[in-house]
Motif scaffolding. Sequence first.
Motif, PDB file in Angstrom:
ATOM      1  N   HIS A  35       0.872  -1.189   0.000  1.00  0.00           N
ATOM      2  CA  HIS A  35       0.000   0.000   0.000  1.00  0.00           C
ATOM      3  C   HIS A  35       0.906   1.236   0.000  1.00  0.00           C
ATOM      4  O   HIS A  35       1.569   1.527   0.994  1.00  0.00           O
ATOM      5  CB  HIS A  35      -0.903  -0.048   1.239  1.00  0.00           C
ATOM      6  CG  HIS A  35      -2.058   0.883   1.176  1.00  0.00           C
ATOM      7  ND1 HIS A  35      -3.348   0.508   1.459  1.00  0.00           N
ATOM      8  CD2 HIS A  35      -2.115   2.200   0.858  1.00  0.00           C
ATOM      9  CE1 HIS A  35      -4.144   1.550   1.323  1.00  0.00           C
ATOM     10  NE2 HIS A  35      -3.422   2.583   0.960  1.00  0.00           N
ATOM     11  N   GLN A  69       5.757   6.544   0.327  1.00  0.00           N
ATOM     12  CA  GLN A  69       6.077   5.585   1.390  1.00  0.00           C
ATOM     13  C   GLN A  69       5.198   4.363   1.162  1.00  0.00           C
ATOM     14  O   GLN A  69       4.158   4.459   0.515  1.00  0.00           O
ATOM     15  CB  GLN A  69       5.825   6.212   2.766  1.00  0.00           C
ATOM     16  CG  GLN A  69       4.418   6.731   2.964  1.00  0.00           C
ATOM     17  CD  GLN A  69       4.288   7.762   4.085  1.00  0.00           C
ATOM     18  OE1 GLN A  69       5.229   8.013   4.818  1.00  0.00           O
ATOM     19  NE2 GLN A  69       3.100   8.342   4.207  1.00  0.00           N
ATOM     20  N   GLY A 117      -7.692   6.079  -4.866  1.00  0.00           N
ATOM     21  CA  GLY A 117      -8.282   7.308  -4.338  1.00  0.00           C
ATOM     22  C   GLY A 117      -7.284   8.095  -3.510  1.00  0.00           C
ATOM     23  O   GLY A 117      -6.296   7.544  -3.018  1.00  0.00           O
ATOM     24  N   GLY A 118      -7.546   9.390  -3.375  1.00  0.00           N
ATOM     25  CA  GLY A 118      -6.665  10.260  -2.589  1.00  0.00           C
ATOM     26  C   GLY A 118      -5.275  10.268  -3.188  1.00  0.00           C
ATOM     27  O   GLY A 118      -5.078  10.676  -4.342  1.00  0.00           O
ATOM     28  N   ASN A 129       3.069  13.206   2.845  1.00  0.00           N
ATOM     29  CA  ASN A 129       2.527  14.546   3.106  1.00  0.00           C
ATOM     30  C   ASN A 129       1.852  15.179   1.886  1.00  0.00           C
ATOM     31  O   ASN A 129       2.105  16.329   1.554  1.00  0.00           O
ATOM     32  CB  ASN A 129       3.644  15.456   3.648  1.00  0.00           C
ATOM     33  CG  ASN A 129       3.100  16.748   4.240  1.00  0.00           C
ATOM     34  OD1 ASN A 129       1.929  16.811   4.633  1.00  0.00           O
ATOM     35  ND2 ASN A 129       3.920  17.781   4.270  1.00  0.00           N
ATOM     36  N   ALA A 130       0.992  14.412   1.262  1.00  0.00           N
ATOM     37  CA  ALA A 130       0.266  14.920   0.081  1.00  0.00           C
ATOM     38  C   ALA A 130      -0.568  16.141   0.453  1.00  0.00           C
ATOM     39  O   ALA A 130      -0.707  17.081  -0.340  1.00  0.00           O
ATOM     40  CB  ALA A 130      -0.642  13.828  -0.484  1.00  0.00           C
TER      41      ALA A 130
HETATM   42  N1  LIG Z   1      -8.413   4.192  -0.597  1.00  0.00           N
HETATM   43  C1  LIG Z   1      -7.743   4.693   0.442  1.00  0.00           C
HETATM   44  N2  LIG Z   1      -7.529   5.999   0.495  1.00  0.00           N
HETATM   45  C2  LIG Z   1      -6.846   6.485   1.553  1.00  0.00           C
HETATM   46  C3  LIG Z   1      -6.358   5.649   2.601  1.00  0.00           C
HETATM   47  N3  LIG Z   1      -5.701   6.428   3.486  1.00  0.00           N
HETATM   48  C4  LIG Z   1      -5.780   7.694   3.031  1.00  0.00           C
HETATM   49  N4  LIG Z   1      -6.459   7.746   1.855  1.00  0.00           N
HETATM   50  C5  LIG Z   1      -6.687   8.913   0.977  1.00  0.00           C
HETATM   51  O1  LIG Z   1      -5.495   9.691   0.968  1.00  0.00           O
HETATM   52  C6  LIG Z   1      -5.794  11.042   1.243  1.00  0.00           C
HETATM   53  C7  LIG Z   1      -4.637  11.667   1.961  1.00  0.00           C
HETATM   54  O2  LIG Z   1      -4.509  11.098   3.259  1.00  0.00           O
HETATM   55  P1  LIG Z   1      -3.100  10.739   3.882  1.00  0.00           P
HETATM   56  O3  LIG Z   1      -2.344   9.900   2.946  1.00  0.00           O
HETATM   57  O4  LIG Z   1      -3.328  10.221   5.259  1.00  0.00           O
HETATM   58  O5  LIG Z   1      -2.450  12.208   4.012  1.00  0.00           O
HETATM   59  P2  LIG Z   1      -1.003  12.762   3.733  1.00  0.00           P
HETATM   60  O6  LIG Z   1      -1.124  14.231   3.737  1.00  0.00           O
HETATM   61  O7  LIG Z   1      -0.379  12.155   2.511  1.00  0.00           O
HETATM   62  O8  LIG Z   1      -0.197  12.341   5.025  1.00  0.00           O
HETATM   63  P3  LIG Z   1       0.852  11.133   5.234  1.00  0.00           P
HETATM   64  O9  LIG Z   1       0.289   9.935   4.526  1.00  0.00           O
HETATM   65  O10 LIG Z   1       0.866  10.947   6.721  1.00  0.00           O
HETATM   66  O11 LIG Z   1       2.161  11.574   4.670  1.00  0.00           O
HETATM   67  C8  LIG Z   1      -7.108  10.972   2.016  1.00  0.00           C
HETATM   68  O12 LIG Z   1      -7.862  12.141   1.792  1.00  0.00           O
HETATM   69  C9  LIG Z   1      -7.810   9.794   1.399  1.00  0.00           C
HETATM   70  O13 LIG Z   1      -8.461  10.196   0.203  1.00  0.00           O
HETATM   71  C10 LIG Z   1      -6.620   4.236   2.499  1.00  0.00           C
HETATM   72  O14 LIG Z   1      -6.222   3.420   3.341  1.00  0.00           O
HETATM   73  N5  LIG Z   1      -7.301   3.824   1.383  1.00  0.00           N
END
Ligand SMILES: Nc1nc2c(ncn2[C@@H]2O[C@H](COP(=O)(O)OP(=O)(O)OP(=O)(O)O)[C@@H](O)[C@H]2O)c(=O)[nH]1
Length: 256
Positions: free
Chosen positions: A141, A219, A187-188, A146-147
Amino acid sequence: MTNTQVTLVQIDNYGPWTVTPEPRREADLQTMQSRLFADISQFVGNRGGYTFFTRFDNMIAVTNGCSLEDHALLQESIGNRYPVSLSLGVATGTSPVQALSDATERLQDAGSAQDENRRECLEGRAIADDYRTGDDVQIAHFDVVNATGNYTDELNAFDTFIEIEQGYAELMRHMRYAHGSLSFFVGGDNVIVVCPDLERADYEEATAHVAEAVDVEMQVGVGRGKSAHEAGYDAKHALETCRADGTRVELEWETA
Ligand SMILES: Nc1nc2c(ncn2[C@@H]2O[C@H](COP(=O)(O)OP(=O)(O)OP(=O)(O)O)[C@@H](O)[C@H]2O)c(=O)[nH]1
């Protein structure tokens, strides 16, 4: 050793249907496709599998734990409730790419995706329960580091989308050709990758490659299990360890 069961889901004769007798309203096609995906995802997910929407007319599922009878029930249920029907090709292998190739070939041998006489084909074989083991499926996964801080809260939503898609495009190609793996945007900023037996060094190489090629930092948490759900759930826990510790690669079986 991995033994991934892959199912290719193909909507029968979908292209002609979308324009017969007249082109159908696009919003209706989008609605039908996403509902169909939701139903398949729920059906397969209830049996421990994962389904990826891929191109919507062709979807790819990891179906360890689903028998051929389960597949036939899915076809019957969709056929009863939707204006389209599904053909399914099922195959297994140590390489997910090879398993998908075999599943694809089964359907191609049964007829064209746009052959009106090829309907509700179910081709291939499922793994017998006795042969299933706890490391049949390896799931990685990935997510962009930090997106939210780097993109979502900084750029307009479309420019963020371009950055995330660039990372996905580079990762999917690299994992396919260098590591025999199938990557799917879920997604995301998340990409789920179905892998053969890969090791820490492979994931370190892949994240370094994407950073170098398109300047997107990723990551990854990796898990193994009897089903996509079990492996993917472990991968999610490993990814949480990356987030907590600031590491780029975590293999659940090393940290557990
Ligand atoms: N499908 C899916 N989407 C996810 C999951 N976790 C997060 N997301 C998506 O990814 C987006 C960003 O969340 P994160 O990845 O936690 O945020 P980030 O800013 O990248 O922070 P870090 O991952 O801690 O670096 C969220 O708005 C979701 O849309 C998951 O387990 N599955």
